[in-house]
Design a protein around this motif. Structure first.
Motif, PDB file in Angstrom:
ATOM      1  N   LEU A 119      79.679  -4.088  50.265  1.00  0.00           N
ATOM      2  CA  LEU A 119      80.558  -4.020  51.340  1.00  0.00           C
ATOM      3  C   LEU A 119      79.825  -4.253  52.752  1.00  0.00           C
ATOM      4  O   LEU A 119      80.213  -3.784  53.350  1.00  0.00           O
ATOM      5  CB  LEU A 119      81.229  -2.443  51.315  1.00  0.00           C
ATOM      6  CG  LEU A 119      81.976  -2.017  49.983  1.00  0.00           C
ATOM      7  CD1 LEU A 119      82.207  -0.610  50.234  1.00  0.00           C
ATOM      8  CD2 LEU A 119      83.122  -2.900  50.309  1.00  0.00           C
ATOM      9  N   GLY A 120      78.878  -5.095  52.569  1.00  0.00           N
ATOM     10  CA  GLY A 120      78.165  -5.400  53.466  1.00  0.00           C
ATOM     11  C   GLY A 120      78.867  -6.492  54.591  1.00  0.00           C
ATOM     12  O   GLY A 120      80.066  -7.038  54.369  1.00  0.00           O
ATOM     13  N   ARG A 121      78.476  -6.649  55.781  1.00  0.00           N
ATOM     14  CA  ARG A 121      79.121  -7.294  56.800  1.00  0.00           C
ATOM     15  C   ARG A 121      78.199  -8.349  57.265  1.00  0.00           C
ATOM     16  O   ARG A 121      76.968  -8.177  57.679  1.00  0.00           O
ATOM     17  CB  ARG A 121      79.495  -6.297  57.879  1.00  0.00           C
ATOM     18  CG  ARG A 121      80.696  -5.565  57.650  1.00  0.00           C
ATOM     19  CD  ARG A 121      80.206  -4.200  57.110  1.00  0.00           C
ATOM     20  NE  ARG A 121      79.789  -3.345  58.481  1.00  0.00           N
ATOM     21  CZ  ARG A 121      79.110  -2.175  57.948  1.00  0.00           C
ATOM     22  NH1 ARG A 121      78.521  -1.856  56.563  1.00  0.00           N
ATOM     23  NH2 ARG A 121      78.680  -1.353  58.973  1.00  0.00           N
ATOM     24  N   ILE A 122      78.704  -9.656  57.672  1.00  0.00           N
ATOM     25  CA  ILE A 122      77.838 -10.554  58.192  1.00  0.00           C
ATOM     26  C   ILE A 122      78.665 -11.183  59.607  1.00  0.00           C
ATOM     27  O   ILE A 122      80.051 -11.392  59.474  1.00  0.00           O
ATOM     28  CB  ILE A 122      77.812 -12.008  57.290  1.00  0.00           C
ATOM     29  CG1 ILE A 122      77.026 -11.578  56.065  1.00  0.00           C
ATOM     30  CG2 ILE A 122      77.200 -13.129  58.084  1.00  0.00           C
ATOM     31  CD1 ILE A 122      77.075 -12.654  55.124  1.00  0.00           C
ATOM     32  N   VAL A 123      77.970 -11.054  60.727  1.00  0.00           N
ATOM     33  CA  VAL A 123      78.259 -11.580  61.765  1.00  0.00           C
ATOM     34  C   VAL A 123      77.533 -12.667  62.399  1.00  0.00           C
ATOM     35  O   VAL A 123      76.207 -12.531  62.148  1.00  0.00           O
ATOM     36  CB  VAL A 123      77.919 -10.391  63.014  1.00  0.00           C
ATOM     37  CG1 VAL A 123      78.634 -10.535  64.261  1.00  0.00           C
ATOM     38  CG2 VAL A 123      78.821  -8.976  62.423  1.00  0.00           C
ATOM     39  N   THR A 124      78.212 -13.634  62.894  1.00  0.00           N
ATOM     40  CA  THR A 124      77.634 -14.718  63.311  1.00  0.00           C
ATOM     41  C   THR A 124      78.103 -15.278  64.644  1.00  0.00           C
ATOM     42  O   THR A 124      79.241 -15.067  65.100  1.00  0.00           O
ATOM     43  CB  THR A 124      77.759 -16.044  62.336  1.00  0.00           C
ATOM     44  OG1 THR A 124      76.769 -17.339  62.891  1.00  0.00           O
ATOM     45  CG2 THR A 124      79.196 -16.473  62.199  1.00  0.00           C
ATOM     46  N   ILE A 125      77.060 -15.924  65.452  1.00  0.00           N
ATOM     47  CA  ILE A 125      77.488 -16.294  66.821  1.00  0.00           C
ATOM     48  C   ILE A 125      77.547 -18.024  66.760  1.00  0.00           C
ATOM     49  O   ILE A 125      77.456 -18.577  68.068  1.00  0.00           O
ATOM     50  CB  ILE A 125      76.844 -15.723  67.908  1.00  0.00           C
ATOM     51  CG1 ILE A 125      75.271 -15.950  67.676  1.00  0.00           C
ATOM     52  CG2 ILE A 125      77.064 -14.135  67.986  1.00  0.00           C
ATOM     53  CD1 ILE A 125      74.386 -15.301  68.907  1.00  0.00           C
ATOM     54  N   VAL A 126      77.026 -18.383  65.696  1.00  0.00           N
ATOM     55  CA  VAL A 126      76.910 -20.029  65.764  1.00  0.00           C
ATOM     56  C   VAL A 126      77.811 -20.535  64.960  1.00  0.00           C
ATOM     57  O   VAL A 126      78.779 -20.015  63.848  1.00  0.00           O
ATOM     58  CB  VAL A 126      75.203 -20.231  65.171  1.00  0.00           C
ATOM     59  CG1 VAL A 126      74.581 -19.707  66.270  1.00  0.00           C
ATOM     60  CG2 VAL A 126      75.233 -19.444  63.882  1.00  0.00           C
ATOM     61  N   ASP A 127      77.784 -22.030  64.637  1.00  0.00           N
ATOM     62  CA  ASP A 127      78.712 -22.800  64.002  1.00  0.00           C
ATOM     63  C   ASP A 127      78.594 -22.857  62.690  1.00  0.00           C
ATOM     64  O   ASP A 127      77.414 -22.136  62.180  1.00  0.00           O
ATOM     65  CB  ASP A 127      78.571 -24.239  64.336  1.00  0.00           C
ATOM     66  CG  ASP A 127      77.351 -24.861  63.930  1.00  0.00           C
ATOM     67  OD1 ASP A 127      77.222 -25.161  62.797  1.00  0.00           O
ATOM     68  OD2 ASP A 127      76.334 -25.096  64.731  1.00  0.00           O
ATOM     69  N   THR A 128      79.554 -23.051  61.835  1.00  0.00           N
ATOM     70  CA  THR A 128      79.526 -23.045  60.403  1.00  0.00           C
ATOM     71  C   THR A 128      79.699 -24.186  59.845  1.00  0.00           C
ATOM     72  O   THR A 128      80.663 -24.313  58.784  1.00  0.00           O
ATOM     73  CB  THR A 128      80.606 -21.923  59.922  1.00  0.00           C
ATOM     74  OG1 THR A 128      81.798 -22.438  60.311  1.00  0.00           O
ATOM     75  CG2 THR A 128      80.280 -20.718  60.171  1.00  0.00           C
ATOM     76  N   SER A 129      78.922 -25.171  60.128  1.00  0.00           N
ATOM     77  CA  SER A 129      78.924 -26.586  59.692  1.00  0.00           C
ATOM     78  C   SER A 129      78.762 -27.057  58.267  1.00  0.00           C
ATOM     79  O   SER A 129      79.303 -27.703  57.469  1.00  0.00           O
ATOM     80  CB  SER A 129      78.289 -27.706  60.609  1.00  0.00           C
ATOM     81  OG  SER A 129      77.186 -27.225  60.395  1.00  0.00           O
ATOM     82  N   LEU A 130      77.979 -26.078  57.686  1.00  0.00           N
ATOM     83  CA  LEU A 130      77.398 -26.422  56.329  1.00  0.00           C
ATOM     84  C   LEU A 130      78.377 -25.576  55.550  1.00  0.00           C
ATOM     85  O   LEU A 130      79.047 -24.786  55.881  1.00  0.00           O
ATOM     86  CB  LEU A 130      75.849 -25.857  56.318  1.00  0.00           C
ATOM     87  CG  LEU A 130      74.989 -26.650  56.798  1.00  0.00           C
ATOM     88  CD1 LEU A 130      73.518 -25.929  56.609  1.00  0.00           C
ATOM     89  CD2 LEU A 130      74.767 -27.875  56.296  1.00  0.00           C
ATOM     90  N   PRO A 131      78.478 -25.924  54.051  1.00  0.00           N
ATOM     91  CA  PRO A 131      79.226 -24.992  53.395  1.00  0.00           C
ATOM     92  C   PRO A 131      78.805 -23.464  53.265  1.00  0.00           C
ATOM     93  O   PRO A 131      77.449 -23.558  53.150  1.00  0.00           O
ATOM     94  CB  PRO A 131      79.280 -25.716  51.986  1.00  0.00           C
ATOM     95  CG  PRO A 131      78.895 -27.322  52.290  1.00  0.00           C
ATOM     96  CD  PRO A 131      78.002 -27.225  53.564  1.00  0.00           C
ATOM     97  N   GLN A 132      79.437 -22.691  53.105  1.00  0.00           N
ATOM     98  CA  GLN A 132      79.091 -21.363  53.087  1.00  0.00           C
ATOM     99  C   GLN A 132      79.008 -20.660  51.544  1.00  0.00           C
ATOM    100  O   GLN A 132      79.956 -21.135  50.559  1.00  0.00           O
ATOM    101  CB  GLN A 132      79.804 -20.353  54.116  1.00  0.00           C
ATOM    102  CG  GLN A 132      79.606 -20.857  55.382  1.00  0.00           C
ATOM    103  CD  GLN A 132      78.511 -20.949  55.891  1.00  0.00           C
ATOM    104  OE1 GLN A 132      77.627 -19.842  55.850  1.00  0.00           O
ATOM    105  NE2 GLN A 132      77.802 -21.898  56.336  1.00  0.00           N
ATOM    106  N   ASN A 133      78.211 -19.780  51.316  1.00  0.00           N
ATOM    107  CA  ASN A 133      78.131 -19.210  50.050  1.00  0.00           C
ATOM    108  C   ASN A 133      79.092 -17.933  49.758  1.00  0.00           C
ATOM    109  O   ASN A 133      78.756 -16.821  49.672  1.00  0.00           O
ATOM    110  CB  ASN A 133      76.717 -18.535  50.045  1.00  0.00           C
ATOM    111  CG  ASN A 133      76.228 -17.824  48.504  1.00  0.00           C
ATOM    112  OD1 ASN A 133      76.974 -18.208  47.529  1.00  0.00           O
ATOM    113  ND2 ASN A 133      75.160 -17.158  48.610  1.00  0.00           N
ATOM    114  N   LEU A 134      80.289 -18.554  49.876  1.00  0.00           N
ATOM    115  CA  LEU A 134      81.528 -17.572  49.748  1.00  0.00           C
ATOM    116  C   LEU A 134      81.615 -16.869  48.337  1.00  0.00           C
ATOM    117  O   LEU A 134      82.029 -15.829  48.297  1.00  0.00           O
ATOM    118  CB  LEU A 134      82.808 -18.262  49.985  1.00  0.00           C
ATOM    119  CG  LEU A 134      82.818 -18.754  51.481  1.00  0.00           C
ATOM    120  CD1 LEU A 134      84.274 -19.265  51.622  1.00  0.00           C
ATOM    121  CD2 LEU A 134      82.526 -17.522  52.705  1.00  0.00           C
ATOM    122  N   VAL A 135      81.027 -17.679  47.347  1.00  0.00           N
ATOM    123  CA  VAL A 135      81.219 -16.898  46.042  1.00  0.00           C
ATOM    124  C   VAL A 135      80.274 -15.871  45.896  1.00  0.00           C
ATOM    125  O   VAL A 135      80.752 -14.454  45.514  1.00  0.00           O
ATOM    126  CB  VAL A 135      80.760 -17.953  45.013  1.00  0.00           C
ATOM    127  CG1 VAL A 135      80.594 -17.023  43.719  1.00  0.00           C
ATOM    128  CG2 VAL A 135      81.935 -18.938  44.690  1.00  0.00           C
TER     129      VAL A 135
END
Length: 212
Positions: A119-135
């Motif tokens: 139930l963790g949370r990730i907050v980012t303030i930058v771009d997401t140009s690379l593929p993300q580890n969504l799995v």
């Protein structure tokens, strides 16, 4: 605070408040990993997270360990010498952190889910140009928040209260004149520039100064 310190806090302070309080809803007793803990946003994030009662982890170069600790960081990780995922899992007994605040992006954001607790949370303030580890994030029941700061008077009032209680103070790593703004940008874009905190632009001085 000085006028320069006050001017340097408004944007980054509002960003941190939006990220940690509004989006991540960081709570007392939780843990947070702040990537880039001595940068313009990161050094404010450490102080605000500590004021909120969190256990603060941060990634910095070894030369900045002591500075990060003076800001309130509980655990400092040298990202150049140690895998921060391994360090987080070791320091948390395999539990992971409740929140990740990303000011770096790229591969750092992609690997952040590996450090999360359930139930963790990730907050980012930058771009997401690379593929993300969504799995991996899905397996943790994680939530993502992408922040483009919305400024308002309320955030500044809350930050002012922290300043008055001695829990927050911006650090200015360099001061440039209006005429030297290109030099300020060049410094920001230089890898491993050694900069701590914010760059401030002063109307009066004709030359720039830097401080550790």
């Amino acid at each position: 605070m000085s006028h320069l310190e006050a001017a340097s806090l408004t944007l980054v302070g509002g960003t941190v408040w939006e990220a940690l309080v509004v989006r991540a809803a960081l709570r007392v007793g939780e843990s947070i990993l702040i990537h880039g803990g001595v940068g313009g946003v990161g050094h404010v994030a450490i102080q605000v997270a500590k004021a909120m009662g969190a256990r603060v982890f941060t990634t910095v170069r070894e030369a900045n360990f002591e500075f990060a600790r003076t800001l309130g960081a509980d655990v400092v990780i040298d990202y150049e010498k140690e895998d921060y995922v391994d360090a987080i899992m070791r320091e948390t007994g395999g539990h992971g952190v409740d929140v990740v605040f990303d000011t770096i992006g790229g591969n750092t954001l992609s690997r952040s889910p590996d450090t999360l607790a359930q139930l963790g949370r990730i907050v980012t303030i930058v771009d997401t140009s690379l593929p993300q580890n969504l799995v991996q994030a899905w397996g943790k029941n994680a939530s993502y928040h992408f922040v483009f700061t919305r400024q308002n008077r309320g955030k500044l009032d809350e930050l002012s209260a922290l300043i008055e209680r001695g829990q927050l103070r911006p650090h200015i790593g360099a001061v440039y004149s209006l005429a030297d703004i290109p030099l300020a940008h060049a410094l920001l874009e230089t890898p491993n520039n050694g900069l701590r905190g914010k760059i401030a632009i002063a109307v009066e001085p004709s030359s720039h100064t830097e401080s550790a």
